[in-house]
Design a protein around this motif. Structure first.
Motif, short mmCIF file in Angstrom:
data_model
loop_
_atom_site.label_atom_id
_atom_site.label_comp_id
_atom_site.label_asym_id
_atom_site.label_seq_id
_atom_site.Cartn_x
_atom_site.Cartn_y
_atom_site.Cartn_z
N ASP A 103 1.00 -1.20 0.04
CA ASP A 103 0.05 -0.07 -0.33
C ASP A 103 0.75 1.41 -0.03
O ASP A 103 0.60 2.15 -0.67
CB ASP A 103 -0.89 -0.01 1.20
N LEU A 104 1.91 1.04 0.75
CA LEU A 104 2.82 2.56 0.99
C LEU A 104 3.53 2.54 -0.41
O LEU A 104 3.80 3.65 -0.84
CB LEU A 104 3.92 2.47 1.98
N ALA A 105 4.00 1.60 -1.18
CA ALA A 105 4.60 1.47 -2.29
C ALA A 105 3.61 2.24 -3.33
O ALA A 105 4.09 2.99 -4.13
CB ALA A 105 5.26 0.31 -2.58
N LEU A 106 2.55 1.66 -3.53
CA LEU A 106 1.57 2.08 -4.42
C LEU A 106 1.27 3.74 -4.15
O LEU A 106 1.17 4.53 -5.35
CB LEU A 106 0.13 1.43 -4.29
N ARG A 107 1.13 4.12 -3.15
CA ARG A 107 1.06 5.47 -2.86
C ARG A 107 2.16 6.22 -3.05
O ARG A 107 2.10 7.36 -3.64
CB ARG A 107 0.75 5.69 -1.20
N CYS A 108 3.39 5.71 -2.75
CA CYS A 108 4.66 6.33 -3.14
C CYS A 108 4.77 6.74 -4.74
O CYS A 108 4.97 7.56 -5.17
CB CYS A 108 5.92 5.73 -2.95
N LEU A 109 4.27 5.52 -5.60
CA LEU A 109 4.17 5.73 -7.01
C LEU A 109 3.25 6.73 -7.42
O LEU A 109 3.50 7.51 -8.41
CB LEU A 109 3.89 4.31 -7.72
N ALA A 110 1.89 6.73 -6.68
CA ALA A 110 1.15 7.64 -7.24
C ALA A 110 1.55 8.92 -7.02
O ALA A 110 1.25 9.95 -7.81
CB ALA A 110 -0.38 7.38 -6.67
N GLU A 111 2.01 9.48 -5.74
CA GLU A 111 2.68 10.71 -5.34
C GLU A 111 3.63 11.19 -6.48
O GLU A 111 3.54 12.19 -7.10
CB GLU A 111 3.24 10.79 -3.96
N GLY A 112 4.56 10.29 -6.80
CA GLY A 112 5.39 10.48 -7.94
C GLY A 112 6.47 11.50 -7.75
O GLY A 112 6.63 12.02 -6.71
N PRO A 113 7.40 11.60 -8.84
CA PRO A 113 8.61 12.55 -8.72
C PRO A 113 7.95 14.24 -8.27
O PRO A 113 7.07 14.27 -8.82
CB PRO A 113 9.10 12.69 -9.95
N GLY A 114 8.89 14.81 -7.56
CA GLY A 114 8.33 16.00 -7.13
C GLY A 114 7.60 16.24 -5.99
O GLY A 114 7.42 17.34 -5.39
N SER A 115 6.98 15.29 -5.47
CA SER A 115 6.32 15.12 -4.32
C SER A 115 7.13 14.97 -3.04
O SER A 115 8.18 14.57 -3.09
CB SER A 115 5.30 13.94 -4.11
N THR A 116 6.80 15.88 -2.19
CA THR A 116 7.61 15.98 -0.74
C THR A 116 7.65 14.74 -0.10
O THR A 116 8.11 14.40 0.85
CB THR A 116 7.14 17.06 0.05
N THR A 117 6.44 14.02 -0.17
CA THR A 117 5.97 12.74 0.72
C THR A 117 6.20 11.48 -0.12
O THR A 117 6.32 10.48 0.41
CB THR A 117 4.61 12.65 1.11
N ALA A 118 6.61 11.41 -1.18
CA ALA A 118 6.87 10.11 -2.04
C ALA A 118 8.00 9.46 -1.46
O ALA A 118 7.87 8.08 -1.35
CB ALA A 118 6.91 10.48 -3.59
N SER A 119 9.10 10.20 -1.51
CA SER A 119 10.37 9.24 -0.70
C SER A 119 10.23 8.83 0.61
O SER A 119 10.36 7.52 0.80
CB SER A 119 11.47 10.02 -0.67
#
Length: 170
Positions: free
Chosen positions: A6-22
């Motif tokens: 779930d966290l990995a999917l949310r990371c991918l959805a946030e994408g580059p440029g997001s402050t929370t993706a990493s």
């Protein structure tokens, strides 16, 4: 592990440029260090600033992204997105022919991967084969005409026309 996925999917959805993706990918990897999506997404988040010439330390970023994506591919050699990310990493290492092979592996696994067509376009431009590049970008556009990556596709296509000296100034 469903929590890690779930966290990995949310990371991918946030994408580059997001402050929370990493941080989402990092948390996924803390829960499950073998989560292929989290490894691939982390590598993607690291390599995008290198691709856009916005990385503070591109050498370290390339090394870290390559390590992460290599781990992902070792765990699941049939994950199409991992092959596409590996292809982007290879383009930053000036290994265009290898990038094309990786992108083609990704396409063999997922023939509708817009990301794979984009990296094929970029790698072919870097090899001064703009006609091939345009064909790959056009394929991506036809597959997903409203895709958020199309801006990058049009940029690759514009570079192709410049390489062919068919820009507006000629």
């Amino acid at each position: 592990n469903l929590d890690a996925q779930d966290l990995a999917l949310r990371c991918l959805a946030e994408g580059p440029g997001s402050t929370t993706a990493s941080s989402l990918c990092d948390r996924a990897l803390q829960i499950d260090p073998r989560n292929v999506l989290a490894l691939s997404s982390s590598a993607w988040l690291i390599i995008v600033p290198v691709l856009s010439a916005q990385s503070d330390d591109p050498i370290a970023a390339k090394r870290q992204a390559d390590e992460l994506i290599s781990r992902a591919l070792a765990m699941d050699p049939n994950f199409d997105f991992a092959h596409v990310v590996k292809a982007w990493v290879l383009t930053t290492q000036n290994r265009q022919e290898e990038a094309i092979v990786e992108a083609e592996r990704g396409l063999a696994l997922n023939p509708s991967s817009v990301d794979a067509y984009m990296v094929l376009g970029q790698a072919n431009n870097l090899l001064c084969r703009p006609d091939r590049s345009i064909a790959f970008v056009d394929k991506a556009i036809s597959l997903s005409p409203r895709d958020v990556l199309l801006g990058m596709g049009y940029e690759i296509k514009a570079e192709s026309f410049c390489i062919m000296h068919q820009d507006a100034n000629t």
